[in-house]
Enzyme design. Structure first.
Site, PDB file in Angstrom:
ATOM      1  N   HIS A  27       0.839  -1.207   0.000  1.00 21.66           N
ATOM      2  CA  HIS A  27       0.000   0.000   0.000  1.00 21.66           C
ATOM      3  C   HIS A  27       0.877   1.263   0.000  1.00 21.66           C
ATOM      4  O   HIS A  27       1.825   1.343   0.773  1.00 21.66           O
ATOM      5  CB  HIS A  27      -0.895  -0.007   1.242  1.00 21.66           C
ATOM      6  CG  HIS A  27      -2.099   0.870   1.113  1.00 21.66           C
ATOM      7  ND1 HIS A  27      -2.026   2.232   1.124  1.00 21.66           N
ATOM      8  CD2 HIS A  27      -3.416   0.577   0.952  1.00 21.66           C
ATOM      9  CE1 HIS A  27      -3.247   2.744   0.992  1.00 21.66           C
ATOM     10  NE2 HIS A  27      -4.104   1.757   0.877  1.00 21.66           N
ATOM     11  N   ASP A  37       7.990  22.154   7.916  1.00 21.50           N
ATOM     12  CA  ASP A  37       8.842  22.507   6.790  1.00 21.50           C
ATOM     13  C   ASP A  37       8.936  21.300   5.867  1.00 21.50           C
ATOM     14  O   ASP A  37       8.237  20.312   6.043  1.00 21.50           O
ATOM     15  CB  ASP A  37      10.214  22.967   7.300  1.00 21.50           C
ATOM     16  CG  ASP A  37      10.802  21.992   8.303  1.00 21.50           C
ATOM     17  OD1 ASP A  37      10.654  20.768   8.071  1.00 21.50           O
ATOM     18  OD2 ASP A  37      11.377  22.424   9.298  1.00 21.50           O
ATOM     19  N   LYS A  40      11.120  19.113   5.562  1.00 22.68           N
ATOM     20  CA  LYS A  40      11.916  17.980   6.028  1.00 22.68           C
ATOM     21  C   LYS A  40      10.990  16.995   6.731  1.00 22.68           C
ATOM     22  O   LYS A  40      10.447  17.295   7.791  1.00 22.68           O
ATOM     23  CB  LYS A  40      12.967  18.511   7.016  1.00 22.68           C
ATOM     24  CG  LYS A  40      14.147  17.583   7.218  1.00 22.68           C
ATOM     25  CD  LYS A  40      15.272  18.339   7.944  1.00 22.68           C
ATOM     26  CE  LYS A  40      16.074  17.430   8.851  1.00 22.68           C
ATOM     27  NZ  LYS A  40      16.397  16.126   8.279  1.00 22.68           N
ATOM     28  N   PRO A  58      12.277  11.707  10.213  1.00 24.08           N
ATOM     29  CA  PRO A  58      13.186  10.684   9.659  1.00 24.08           C
ATOM     30  C   PRO A  58      12.636   9.257   9.697  1.00 24.08           C
ATOM     31  O   PRO A  58      12.935   8.465   8.806  1.00 24.08           O
ATOM     32  CB  PRO A  58      14.447  10.815  10.527  1.00 24.08           C
ATOM     33  CG  PRO A  58      14.027  11.603  11.738  1.00 24.08           C
ATOM     34  CD  PRO A  58      12.896  12.472  11.300  1.00 24.08           C
ATOM     35  N   THR A  59      11.827   8.939  10.699  1.00 25.00           N
ATOM     36  CA  THR A  59      11.282   7.575  10.773  1.00 25.00           C
ATOM     37  C   THR A  59       9.766   7.526  10.561  1.00 25.00           C
ATOM     38  O   THR A  59       9.235   6.519  10.118  1.00 25.00           O
ATOM     39  CB  THR A  59      11.581   6.926  12.142  1.00 25.00           C
ATOM     40  OG1 THR A  59      11.044   7.771  13.178  1.00 25.00           O
ATOM     41  CG2 THR A  59      13.086   6.770  12.362  1.00 25.00           C
ATOM     42  N   GLY A  74       7.904   9.953   8.793  1.00 26.16           N
ATOM     43  CA  GLY A  74       7.454  10.575   7.556  1.00 26.16           C
ATOM     44  C   GLY A  74       6.574  11.780   7.759  1.00 26.16           C
ATOM     45  O   GLY A  74       6.938  12.736   8.440  1.00 26.16           O
TER      46      GLY A  74
END
Lengths: 300, 300
Positions: free
Chosen positions: A83, A166, A168, A171-172, A174
């Site tokens: 998915h 922003d 960015k 990191p894990t 999303g």
């Protein structure tokens, strides 16, 4: 009959580890006045769906806690599944059930979305009725390419910049799509025939995409175990196209082919107001449960 | 520094009977976590303004209780005053102070506005950042003609139909405009001259409407008691045009006319973040109080 009632149906990118999903559901249930109505894991898609309901304020807090728990426990860098997804908490839709409009649910989505960014550092995209840009009404535009693509594009492509946060991504975890939509009714009608082509033809005739009824998605499927054909539907606005209108349409088109209705199925729950004019179809619901009605489940 | 902080500045069509206004303020103060920062009565305009602040949820509840009390005690059929008004509770703006965006305050206005209609039967128009129609961004379009005209037009003129409610206004309480706007800073600079024409010329040069600084309303007035001229201003977006930018502009333009600054005034309160770059102007504020800053007043 007092008080506003909102449903929230967050989807998480974890469908295999039941302990992780149960921990998310527990964080939801810890909010006073919140009922967890359903928890479903889909191991193939590695995805889970929690259905919860309560007052607007309580649902806001529950959604934030659920996303917080998902952020702690799900790492998209190691998560796989077929998915498309952009976040550990992938989509968080707010749904009006009673005493609140879609527009106010969009307001609730906006407030909650901003808090998800401010408290948890997860960028948020607003979608469907909460969308601030026309190209974000459709969730698929936000989710295109999934986490890995969005992570690359969001920092530089203004079309992929989140509404809160922003460019960015977390990191894990999303990013998360937060939105508002009408109550969706999953309604199936079983036909007294093994011939799936009849169900397929009726589905094609009645669905919105081929010029049929408004706010109806439909397809014909075959129920192997019962040797029946089924018209499987999603009604995306039961106030515009009520269940009884859909039922009558399918019944008449089946009758024209000399096929009778074997019965109906409601998958999940329905709001009480969706029962208006249900004298004909409700008695045909297979495996009818009184707690089919969301307000009854909540003891309201 | 945690938690979102919202200010709400409801205006009521009663500025003479202090008991009625105090009763409205009491209903606000009865909500846990709400601070009433100011209550001002204007007998000439027969209008009052209550300034309150707290978390988004608390402010929502306080605003609804305030409108409820106003509906009970104010009858527009007997109320008179020179200020245009459509409701017992006339306007209810939500203002972001800290940890919340204008957009989320618009969401809060939408949720609150709907509840005002559902719980109290007072039709609601959404304005400014909460507007759903371009012609309702400007509050004056909603209020045009006041209660008596709107009562006649709302049932039949689609342009005057409320966002929540039908076209029938509440018989005694009319309708309420609910919206969201940025924090407004009332900032005055006193000049060491009795010549009001200098203040008027500077005001004309710096205000937005004549091509000056963005988000600045300004006029020149004479302070009779002190024999000084004053540039009296409203800064409608201090993040776009900060106080220090306005101060420097007025100071330089006065200096070019060989006029010094006598001092500054802040009317009401300012959020702490408006003090960024305030080294120059803050020490010149006359009658400076530490509780000038909204967060200090709230003990945050």
């Amino acid at each position: 009959m007092t008080g506003s009632l909102v449903e929230c149906v967050p989807n998480f990118s974890e469908g295999r580890d039941r302990r992780k999903v149960d921990a998310i559901a527990s964080s939801v249930a810890s909010v006073a006045g919140i009922s967890v109505l359903d928890v479903t894991l889909d191991p193939d898609h590695n995805r889970s769906v929690i259905t919860l309901a309560g007052s607007p304020d309580a649902v806001e807090e529950a959604a934030i806690r659920a996303v917080a728990r998902a952020v702690e426990s799900i790492d998209l860098n190691t998560q796989t599944g077929v998915h498309p997804r952009i976040g550990a908490a992938d989509v968080v839709p707010f749904v009006p059930v009673r005493g609140i409009s879609l527009q106010a649910c969009a307001g609730l989505a906006t407030i909650t979305g901003e808090q998800i960014w401010r408290r948890l550092g997860v960028p948020v995209y607003l979608y469907e009725a909460a969308a601030r840009r026309a190209d974000r009404v459709n969730l698929e535009n936000i989710r295109r390419g999934g986490f890995e693509t969005l992570r690359d594009l969001a920092p530089t492509d203004p079309d992929r910049l989140p509404d809160f946060g922003d460019g960015k991504l977390h990191p894990t975890a999303g990013a998360t799509a937060v939105g508002a939509r009408k109550f969706l009714i999953a309604f199936n009608i079983n036909l007294e025939t093994p011939d799936v082509s009849i169900a397929r033809n009726i589905a094609r005739e009645i669905r919105t995409s081929s010029g049929g009824l408004p706010c109806v998605k439909a397809m014909g499927v075959r129920l192997e175990s019962r040797n029946l054909a089924q018209v499987s539907m999603n009604l995306t606005d039961f106030e515009r196209t009520p269940v009884h209108r859909v039922f009558a349409e399918v019944r008449d088109r089946a009758a024209a082919r000399e096929v009778a209705i074997a019965g109906c199925e409601i998958i999940g729950l329905i709001p009480r107001k969706a029962l208006v004019g249900s004298d004909e179809w409700l008695p045909t619901v297979e495996d009818f449960r009184t707690d089919l009605i969301i307000e009854d489940r909540l003891g309201l």
